[in-house]
Write an enzyme that holds these catalytic residues in place. Structure first.
Site, PDB file in Angstrom:
ATOM      1  N   HIS A 129       0.838  -1.197   0.000  1.00 35.18           N
ATOM      2  CA  HIS A 129       0.000   0.000   0.000  1.00 35.18           C
ATOM      3  C   HIS A 129       0.875   1.249   0.000  1.00 35.18           C
ATOM      4  CE1 HIS A 129      -2.295   3.204   2.064  1.00 35.18           C
ATOM      5  NE2 HIS A 129      -3.268   2.771   1.291  1.00 35.18           N
ATOM      6  N   ARG A 165      -8.913   5.697  -8.547  1.00 32.13           N
ATOM      7  CA  ARG A 165      -9.354   4.802  -7.462  1.00 32.13           C
ATOM      8  C   ARG A 165     -10.251   5.631  -6.543  1.00 32.13           C
ATOM      9  NH1 ARG A 165      -3.541   2.940  -7.942  1.00 32.13           N
ATOM     10  NH2 ARG A 165      -3.564   0.673  -8.116  1.00 32.13           N
ATOM     11  N   ARG A 196     -13.035   4.043 -11.516  1.00 35.18           N
ATOM     12  CA  ARG A 196     -13.367   2.715 -10.989  1.00 35.18           C
ATOM     13  C   ARG A 196     -14.304   2.878  -9.793  1.00 35.18           C
ATOM     14  NH1 ARG A 196      -8.616  -0.789  -8.652  1.00 35.18           N
ATOM     15  NH2 ARG A 196      -8.845   0.596  -6.871  1.00 35.18           N
ATOM     16  N   GLU A 217      -8.775  -8.689 -13.687  1.00 37.97           N
ATOM     17  CA  GLU A 217      -7.743  -8.871 -12.660  1.00 37.97           C
ATOM     18  C   GLU A 217      -7.895 -10.193 -11.912  1.00 37.97           C
ATOM     19  OE1 GLU A 217      -7.950  -5.519  -9.948  1.00 37.97           O
ATOM     20  OE2 GLU A 217     -10.116  -5.412 -10.102  1.00 37.97           O
ATOM     21  N   GLY A 224      -5.903  -5.211 -14.491  1.00 40.02           N
ATOM     22  CA  GLY A 224      -5.411  -4.874 -13.151  1.00 40.02           C
ATOM     23  C   GLY A 224      -4.337  -5.903 -12.813  1.00 40.02           C
ATOM     24  N   THR A 225      -3.147  -5.643 -13.293  1.00 41.81           N
ATOM     25  CA  THR A 225      -2.107  -6.675 -13.184  1.00 41.81           C
ATOM     26  C   THR A 225      -1.572  -6.839 -11.764  1.00 41.81           C
ATOM     27  OG1 THR A 225      -0.596  -5.014 -14.022  1.00 41.81           O
ATOM     28  CG2 THR A 225      -1.362  -6.669 -15.588  1.00 41.81           C
ATOM     29  N   ASN A 226      -1.914  -5.898 -10.867  1.00 44.12           N
ATOM     30  CA  ASN A 226      -1.504  -6.112  -9.466  1.00 44.12           C
ATOM     31  C   ASN A 226      -2.297  -7.285  -8.895  1.00 44.12           C
ATOM     32  OD1 ASN A 226      -0.048  -3.746  -9.761  1.00 44.12           O
ATOM     33  ND2 ASN A 226      -1.644  -2.484  -8.861  1.00 44.12           N
ATOM     34  N   ASP A 227      -3.643  -7.166  -9.008  1.00 47.12           N
ATOM     35  CA  ASP A 227      -4.456  -8.265  -8.490  1.00 47.12           C
ATOM     36  C   ASP A 227      -4.304  -9.520  -9.345  1.00 47.12           C
ATOM     37  OD1 ASP A 227      -5.883  -7.720  -6.064  1.00 47.12           O
ATOM     38  OD2 ASP A 227      -6.832  -6.064  -7.128  1.00 47.12           O
ATOM     39  N   CYS A 274      -3.721  -0.922 -16.077  1.00 50.13           N
ATOM     40  CA  CYS A 274      -3.557   0.126 -15.065  1.00 50.13           C
ATOM     41  C   CYS A 274      -2.875  -0.408 -13.805  1.00 50.13           C
ATOM     42  CB  CYS A 274      -4.899   0.761 -14.728  1.00 50.13           C
ATOM     43  SG  CYS A 274      -6.091  -0.391 -14.048  1.00 50.13           S
TER      44      CYS A 274
END
Ligand code: PEP
Ligand code: MG
Length: 882
Positions: free
Chosen positions: A459, A565, A621, A752, A773-776, A839
């Site tokens: 975070h 966000r 979003r 994601e 959403g390549t983080n999730d 993103c």
């Protein structure tokens, strides 16, 4: 394992070229190329033993592969013939250098042996042939020293001690003042040391010397230093190193000789003026080892004008030939210039940009070629302040370089304290074990963020990067005690108010008052960015939640917002209580009325963003994080409740109620819990309010400025097509109620989750766009917690070569990347006009951007400070995929 019979393992310099780097290593390939370009008389002759021979040697438990010795002696014969001299000759001996040369340069990591071929007889021959006895004995003592150290592992200090001792005995200060007798005696002592340490005589047979030196260079590939360097620089272990055997020329022959390094342009600023260092009467290793202080290259003009002029001309020739800035090594022997090596110069970002612009102005390169010479990832350094280059400081702790730039200030431990301090005009660094959504207002106030836990996708890292705040995360040796308001590491304990400095580009923390240097976005950088925009086909947007971020990103050239966000809008001081009231609501009616109160705030926030983006696309979003993130921590409520009970303050019941709600919202795996579209399905009124606020804001901005944004309303965490269908119906219903026909509104989804990738065609039937959403997606495809892995096992994974870098930083192409390609492909099969973006954090990573270009995406979106990097990387991706 043997190489196939008949494999060519040794190449003369005259046989190679710059395109053979994999086989001959960078040095071998470039020396060969230089021999062609400058002529054999300018480059001492020699040959290269291939990387393939090294790989075979390693595989065969350090045995020379079959055929190597035979080819080696043949090549040596050819070299001796060409040089007209023989190794070990008692009259006029040939001497050679034996140098490593991997595919990518690994400066100082691999071994080198110089002056090989000297023995008790040939040293006398060398003295006679050169009429320079001192030079001959200086070369022999250097050889004994280097051979013992490199080939037999005798500690360098042992030799240095003997040199010091001799200088003391001779009553001199400098090495160059040692007489022939001193050098002869020193050589004798070196050889005694060799016998003591190895139990063997110093080898007199030059073939044996050569065999051992080649072995030592191969072995240095496996040495701890080299292994660590490769790990850090992502160089595969199985490349191996080539070995270059080259006729020695001598910079230590007296005052008409020297050795040096020369860059074709200034290696720090990139100015079009060669730079470098040299040492008169010295060999190359004296220049780099720092034993003597080298002189500025331009002093050579006075000392050896002809050689200097030739060198300048050669630097221009090499630069023209390679189309890039060169870093060379040269030797002048008796006023005759020889070039020993050339390679592409590694350079800091400002020099890279300066070179690109000048090279186009000079007609050396076109814009596409010039852009290709820039390392996009390093451009970060141009956009943030940094620790002054020559600053001296003691490192207190190291962590993840989570968000670039440097900052210093007084330590604070809470977001509120950061805000209070900033209001008093104080610079502060927010120090926490980790951060959460309700710390965000502290980020804005602080100069930098330091956490002891979490990695690049934590975070703290994400928010800091988004805001362009420097951040070091996961500094694991720090112990942050929030109760006592102290942070300690390595015996030092710091309290609130103490000075701390962080460099988020390097991941270091110090308590020293390090001077900071400010960045400048130069005209040259603007020029390069302009070319990038002409060359790229990928769009570049930004992730921004505030008008300030949006403005910054516009300044850096973002073409729209790819991710807003919305949750961050609920964190600000005046919204948080209203958000909590909404979450605490018992009935839908109560919730709706709380949402009514939030709507004007949301609308105002969106208006701010739309104003900044002036009619450009804005992807918003709808709410994503689990609701508990908006509530206080259970322990905090418990403490408050205890206090309230003691003081009988009358709000005990309300606090009990809050505590109940906090408990009821708690989930074992919140990242896999009630978040994203699941919230929209459970509490449609939240998404309804958000959609309404978006549309009303768009109308308001259109009426005020005449420009309505291109709206993209985005539903997060969709796995089932029905989820998206339901939410699309909801947004369309609200749009109908708001008479939004005149607005340009598209509705799409984040992709994601792996299931969403597998059923992308079905989901596409309800989506106008996908944003990956390549983080999730990385988190869920790998089952890696994005907040924890970097601080826990990722380092070990890198060490054990499971991965070569964090998959949260550079997309895991075969795994997660495959899911992206699958979804892009099947999504477009269903709906050819489907707009595709990304993103996640990977949207700002140059290597990942190359992949997204190939996957057919339309745009990338990244934090504002990475927008210029993404523009350059997108141009490079377009050039590469052409
Ligand atoms: C993502 O998951 O890649 C993404 C952009 O969303 P967030 O980081 O907010 O989960
Ligand atoms: Mg996400």
């Amino acid at each position: 394992m043997a190489v196939a019979a008949g494999t060519k393992l040794v190449y003369d310099f005259a046989e190679g070229s710059k395109d053979m780097r994999d086989l001959l290593g960078g040095k071998g390939a470039n020396v060969a190329e230089m021999t062609r370009v400058l002529g054999a008389e300018r480059v001492p002759a020699g040959f290269t033993i291939t990387t393939e021979a090294c790989v075979a040697y390693m595989k065969a438990e350090r045995e020379f592969p079959e055929g190597l010795e035979e080819q080696l002696w043949e090549a040596l014969d050819r070299l001796q013939e060409q040089a007209g001299k023989r190794l070990g000759d008692a009259d006029d001996p040939l001497l050679v250098s034996v140098r490593s040369g991997a595919r990518e340069s690994m400066p100082g990591m691999l071994d080198t042996v110089l002056n090989l071929g000297l023995n008790d007889e040939s040293v006398a021959g060398l003295a006679r042939a050169t009429e320079n006895e001192r030079f001959a004995w200086d070369s022999y003592r250097r050889f004994c020293q280097m051979f013992g150290n490199v080939c037999r592992g005798i500690a360098g200090e042992r030799y240095e001690e003997l040199i010091k001792e001799r200088k003391r005995e001779a009553g001199v200060e400098e090495d160059v003042e040692l007489s022939v007798d001193d050098l002869r005696a020193l050589t004798g002592r070196f050889r005694e040391l060799f016998s003591e340490e190895t139990g063997e005589e110093f080898p007199q047979d030059p073939s044996e010397q050569l065999r051992q030196a080649i072995r030592a260079v191969f072995d240095s590939w496996l040495g701890a230093r080299a292994v660590e360097y490769r790990r850090i620089n992502h160089i595969p272990d199985d490349w191996g190193t080539a070995v270059n055997v080259q006729q020695m020329v001598f910079g230590n022959k007296g005052d008409t000789s020297c050795s040096g390094v020369a860059f074709s342009r200034d290696e720090i600023s990139g100015e079009p003026r060669p730079s470098g260092d040299f040492l008169p009467n010295a060999q190359g290793e004296d220049v780099v080892s720092g034993v003597r202080t080298p002189r500025d290259l331009h002093e050579l003009e006075r000392l050896m004008p002809a050689a200097y002029e030739e060198l300048m001309e050669i630097l221009r020739t090499l630069e023209r030939h390679y189309g890039d800035m060169q870093d060379t090594e040269f030797t002048v022997e008796d006023e005759r210039l020889y070039m020993l090596q050339t390679r592409t110069a590694k350079r800091p970002a400002q020099a890279a940009v300066r070179f690109a612009v000048d090279a186009v102005d000079e007609g050396l390169l076109d814009t596409a070629q010039a852009i290709a010479t820039i390392d996009a990832g390093r451009l970060d350094a141009l956009l943030h302040p940094a620790f002054a280059r020559d600053a001296d400081f003691e490192v207190l702790a190291e962590g993840v370089a989570a968000s670039p730039g440097a900052a210093k200030g007084a330590i604070v431990f809470t977001a509120d304290d950061a805000v209070a301090a900033a209001e008093h005009g104080r610079d502060v660094i927010l120090v926490r074990p980790f951060t959460e959504a309700d710390d965000v207002h502290g980020f804005q106030a602080a100069k930098g963020i330091l956490t002891s836990e979490g990695g690049k996708a934590s975070h703290a890292a994400l928010v800091a990067r988004g805001m362009g705040k420097p951040c070091v995360s996961g500094a694991g040796t720090l112990e942050v005690d929030l109760g006592a308001k102290t942070v300690s590491a390595g015996g030092t304990t710091l309290s609130e108010g103490d000075l701390i400095a962080i460099d988020g580009s390097a991941g270091v923390v110090t308590t020293d008052d390090v001077p900071l240097e400010d960045p400048e976005v130069s005209d040259e950088f603007e020029t390069v960015l302009g070319w990038a925009d002409e060359l790229r086909t990928l769009g570049v947007r930004t992730n921004a939640d505030t008008p300030e971020d949006a403005a910054k990103a516009r300044e850096f050239g973002a073409e729209g917002i790819g991710l807003c966000r919305t949750e961050h809008m609920f964190m600000a001081g005046d919204r948080a209580p209203k958000m909590r009231a909404m979450i605490m609501a018992e009935t839908e009616e109560e919730r709706r009325s709380a949402l009514e109160e939030l709507l004007p705030f949301q609308q105002e926030d969106f208006e701010g963003l739309f104003d900044e983006m002036k009619g450009r696309p804005v992807t918003i979003r709808l709410l994503d994080p689990p609701l508990h993130e908006f509530m206080p921590q259970a322990e905090e409520v418990v403490q408050e409740l205890e206090r309230a009970r003691i003081e009988q303050s009358g709000n005990e019941q309300e606090l009990e109620h809050t505590l109940e709600r906090v408990h009821s919202l708690a989930e074992t795996n919140p990242m896999l819990g009630t978040r994203g579209v699941r919230l929209g399905i459970l509490h449609p009124e939240i998404y309804e309010m958000q959609a309404r606020a978006i549309l009303r804001a768009a109308f308001a901005v259109r009426d005020r400025t005449g420009e309505a944004p291109e709206l993209e309303i985005m539903i997060p965490l969709v796995a089932y097509e029905r989820e998206l269908q339901l939410m699309r119906d909801l947004v369309e219903r609200v749009a109908g109620e708001e008479d939004a026909d005149e607005l340009e509104v598209s509705i799409g989804t984040m992709i994601e989750l792996p299931r969403a990738c597998f059923v992308a065609n079905r989901i596409a039937s309800h989506a106008d766009f996908f944003s990956f959403g390549t983080n999730d997606l990385t988190q869920t495809a790998l089952g890696f917690s994005r907040d924890d892995v970097e601080g826990r096992f990722l380092n070990r994974y890198v060490e054990r070569k499971v991965v070569d870098r964090s998959p949260f930083e550079t997309i895991d192409q075969p795994g997660v990347g495959w899911l992206v390609r699958l979804a892009a492909w099947t999504g477009r099969e269903e709906r050819p006009e489907l707009k595709l973006g990304i993103c996640g954090e990977h949207g700002g990573d140059p290597e990942s951007i190359t992949f997204f270009q190939l996957a057919g995406l339309d745009y990338v979106s990244c934090s504002p400070y990475r927008v210029p990097i993404a523009r350059v990387a997108a141009a490079q991706a377009a050039i590469a995929s052409d």
